[in-house]
Design an enzyme around this catalytic site. Structure first.
Site, PDB file in Angstrom:
ATOM      1  N   LYS A   8       0.317  -1.337   0.304  1.00  0.00           N
ATOM      2  CA  LYS A   8      -0.484   0.220  -0.396  1.00  0.00           C
ATOM      3  C   LYS A   8       0.564   1.157  -0.314  1.00  0.00           C
ATOM      4  O   LYS A   8       1.571   1.474   0.680  1.00  0.00           O
ATOM      5  CB  LYS A   8      -0.507  -0.290   1.183  1.00  0.00           C
ATOM      6  N   GLY A  40      -8.675   5.563  -1.811  1.00  0.00           N
ATOM      7  CA  GLY A  40      -9.740   5.679  -3.025  1.00  0.00           C
ATOM      8  C   GLY A  40      -8.960   4.117  -3.703  1.00  0.00           C
ATOM      9  O   GLY A  40      -9.073   4.496  -5.406  1.00  0.00           O
ATOM     10  N   GLY A  41      -8.431   3.348  -2.976  1.00  0.00           N
ATOM     11  CA  GLY A  41      -8.120   2.350  -3.787  1.00  0.00           C
ATOM     12  C   GLY A  41      -7.134   2.530  -4.760  1.00  0.00           C
ATOM     13  O   GLY A  41      -6.213   1.669  -5.354  1.00  0.00           O
ATOM     14  N   HIS A  48     -14.810  -4.675   6.478  1.00  0.00           N
ATOM     15  CA  HIS A  48     -14.335  -3.566   6.941  1.00  0.00           C
ATOM     16  C   HIS A  48     -15.714  -2.128   8.146  1.00  0.00           C
ATOM     17  O   HIS A  48     -16.936  -2.114   7.457  1.00  0.00           O
ATOM     18  CB  HIS A  48     -14.923  -2.723   4.966  1.00  0.00           C
ATOM     19  N   GLU A  66     -11.611   3.296  10.891  1.00  0.00           N
ATOM     20  CA  GLU A  66     -11.183   2.516  10.201  1.00  0.00           C
ATOM     21  C   GLU A  66     -10.580   1.607  10.178  1.00  0.00           C
ATOM     22  O   GLU A  66      -9.261   1.245  10.549  1.00  0.00           O
ATOM     23  CB  GLU A  66     -10.629   2.820   8.616  1.00  0.00           C
ATOM     24  N   ARG A  76     -11.837  14.001   8.296  1.00  0.00           N
ATOM     25  CA  ARG A  76     -12.920  14.733   7.771  1.00  0.00           C
ATOM     26  C   ARG A  76     -14.958  13.722   7.957  1.00  0.00           C
ATOM     27  O   ARG A  76     -14.510  12.749   8.566  1.00  0.00           O
ATOM     28  CB  ARG A  76     -12.853  14.449   6.447  1.00  0.00           C
TER      29      ARG A  76
END
Length: 635
Positions: free
Chosen positions: A158, A164-165, A208, A275, A297
């Protein structure tokens, strides 16, 4: 309390902020690009300022212009919404330096959570569980591969600045690592200008799970429980719900406590989301749930949290930015029922989910609990921005009822000529595994083609289109024939296919069209609606839109014989499937006629025998010429 606020965003989230601000008596200022000059958020605001050309890089992403617009209009504060500059610490600092109020977390908090590797290190130090992996400074190919080998495959590469993937690659085996690393770095450089990566263990049954947190400038932090965002397509969320199905109270308490601890570690103020990734192979468990990242946000999916808690998160943002204490303490917050949200996008699932942009000639939403949108009928879906038309939200006493309500609302949604994913969403929500909460982030990829409608109209849709096209302008005698049942023919084309439909025959079969009222049709299983505009007919069923062209309407005069097969229009006989004397079944194709650059299949009206055959392959025929005659089968 803030008296005026500029929304540094567009579309749905700008409209959302404006509604709450208006309810609080706060003056609102919108900003807009060339493409958004006539957009809904511009008209809703008390004042609007043009900030540049259509591309976001030349308008919504230029912070200096947004700050200048706030100064020019006397706005006291700037709300960034989500996306664009919402997590840009430099912009947040510039807003504060300009003497304006930033409706969001401190720039230092944004910076602390901005890079995934630094954020994970900070969380680990704070005692928040993190996914096993490598986040070190040594970025050599050899070190990264050795760490991946030690963690064990599959692993996930990552980009630390990703989102956004983008900048993310799954590696299933040691031999695939180097190629995946090179691809990931190349995308990260192009998208974020930063090719630093981290390695983490890939979870085989990942859920998720995210927790809504909220902090204020007085040191208070609360959570507003969790959401499940596991239904994703290419790392983009599609359906979100709260609370997470299968979450017991003990696991919820542990995960939400970890989220509060994470927010406290960066002195967080305002709305944020922690998350987590959970290994759900043995159900949701606190010891198999790890911190993934923090979004500093308001989230796109915040309405489901608002629905189960009764809290207006935008109001809380404005109050906290004004220096107030969080309106409710943790012991005053509780879960009420279940909420589920689907993202309605302007895209065509049948064509690989390609974006579908253009004018919204027709737009009607089903009866959802809540619709969050930034467009309206007559507006445009622009190619310059995210193609989301709306967030469709349903709240009910339990999960099953909420799903039922959302399926019904999406099935009743009508959008034309822009294509949408409504039919896809209906199938996903109605899938047995989703109903049974057998969820993970690979759900959509695993179920694949069964969730994607093929876009083809079935016989019922054709019949409804014919009924709408014909209308009732000709009165009760339309299609009357001497000594024979009435015939009211409509010739339609759809996606290159042409058909001739006899409405008198269709309406004799109640299942073909169903109960009929003007522009409203229903069967036992499906609500079907539609409308005509000139020679075009649009029919909606299960969230799908089908467009038809009316080639010709006629009454079928010219023969008293009910088995006559007449040419619906001038054309050429392309193929014959029968010979004189053949026995045929009702609905069997007899021949193909080419007319109006389309192929039209002519079929047998009932079981019988081909008594006469006048048509010849290659022959040109005139309208209502006798092509064949079918004698009924003797009893």
């Amino acid at each position: 309390m803030i008296k005026s606020i500029l929304i540094a965003n567009r579309g749905e989230i700008a409209c959302r902020v404006i509604r709450t601000a208006r309810a609080m008596g706060i003056r609102t200022v919108a900003v807009y690009s060339d493409a958004d000059a006539k957009s809904l958020h511009v008209r809703m605001a008390d004042e609007a300022v043009h900030i540049g050309p259509s591309p976001a890089a030349e308008s919504y992403l230029i912070g200096d212009r947004i700050i200048a617009a706030a100064k020019e209009t006397g706005a006291e504060a700037i709300h960034p919404g989500y996306g664009f500059l919402s997590e840009n610490a430099a912009f947040a600092q510039a807003v504060l330096d300009a003497g304006l109020v930033w409706v969001g977390p401190k720039p230092a908090s944004i910076n602390a959570m901005g890079l995934k590797d630094a954020a994970k290190a900070l969380m680990a130090e704070a005692g928040v569980p993190v996914t096993p992996g490598y986040m070190g400074d040594d970025q050599s190919d050899e070190r990264l591969k050795s760490e991946a080998d030690a963690i064990g495959y599959p692993v996930l590469i990552k980009a630390v600045a990703g989102g956004g993937g983008k900048g993310m690659r799954k590696v299933d085996a040691e031999g695939e690592f180097m190629a995946a690393l090179e691809s990931c770095r190349r995308e990260a450089r192009a998208s974020f200008g930063n090719d630093v990566v981290l390695i983490e263990k890939f979870i085989l049954s990942p859920r998720h799970i995210e927790v809504q947190v909220f902090g204020d400038s007085h040191g208070n932090v609360v959570h507003l429980f969790e959401r499940d965002c596991s239904l994703q397509r290419r790392h983009q969320k599609v359906i979100e719900e709260a609370p997470a199905p299968g979450m017991d109270s003990e696991t919820r308490e542990a995960i939400c406590a970890a989220a509060v601890k994470a927010a406290q570690a960066v002195n967080y103020e305002g709305a944020g989301t922690i998350e987590f990734i959970a290994d759900a192979s043995e159900g949701l468990r606190a010891d198999r749930t790890w911190f993934m990242e923090m979004n500093t946000r308001l989230q796109v999916e915040h309405p489901v949290t608002e629905e189960i808690t009764g809290v207006d998160l935008v109001e809380w943002q404005i109050r906290v930015a004004s220096g107030e204490i969080i309106p409710k303490g943790q012991d005053e917050l509780s879960i009420n029922g279940h909420a589920i949200e689907a993202r309605l996008y302007a895209e065509d699932p049948a064509s690989g989910f390609l974006p579908s942009t253009g004018r919204l000639d027709h737009l009607s939403f089903g009866l959802a609990t809540r619709i969050e949108t930034g467009v309206e009928e007559g507006g445009q879906v622009s190619p310059f921005y995210d193609p989301m038309i709306a967030k469709v939200v349903c709240h009910a006493e339990d999960r099953d009822t909420a799903i039922d309500d959302l399926v019904a609302s999406l099935a009743d949604t009508e959008v034309w000529p822009v294509r949408t994913n409504a039919g896809f969403l209906v199938r996903a929500l109605d899938a047995e595994d989703f109903r049974d909460a057998k969820l993970d982030t690979g759900f959509i990829a695993r179920h694949g083609d069964e969730l994607v409608p093929d876009g083809e109209a079935d016989d019922m849709v054709w019949n409804v289109a014919a009924r709408i096209a014909y209308g009732d302008a000709d009165g009760d005698l339309a299609g009357f024939r001497l000594n024979a049942p009435a015939r009211r023919n409509v010739w339609l084309s759809h996606r290159g296919e042409g058909r001739v439909l006899d409405l008198a025959a269709a309406e004799a079969d109640s299942t073909a069209v169903g109960d009929v009222t003007p522009d409203f049709f229903s069967t036992d299983d499906t609500l079907v609606t539609g409308y005509a505009h000139g020679d075009h007919v649009v029919v909606f069923a299960d969230g799908m839109g089908y467009g038809f062209d009316t080639v010709m309407r006629g009454s079928g005069h010219g023969s008293a014989h009910d088995g006559d097969i007449l040419a619906p229009m001038p054309g050429k006989v392309l193929a014959l499937d029968v010979a004189e004397g053949d026995e045929v079944k009702e609905g069997q194709r007899l021949m193909v006629l080419e007319a109006m650059k389309m192929e039209h299949a002519l079929t047998a009206p009932f079981d019988g025998k081909v008594a006469d055959l006048a048509a010849k392959v290659g022959g040109q025929v005139e309208v209502e010429a006798l092509l064949a005659r079918i004698e009924p089968k003797e009893e």
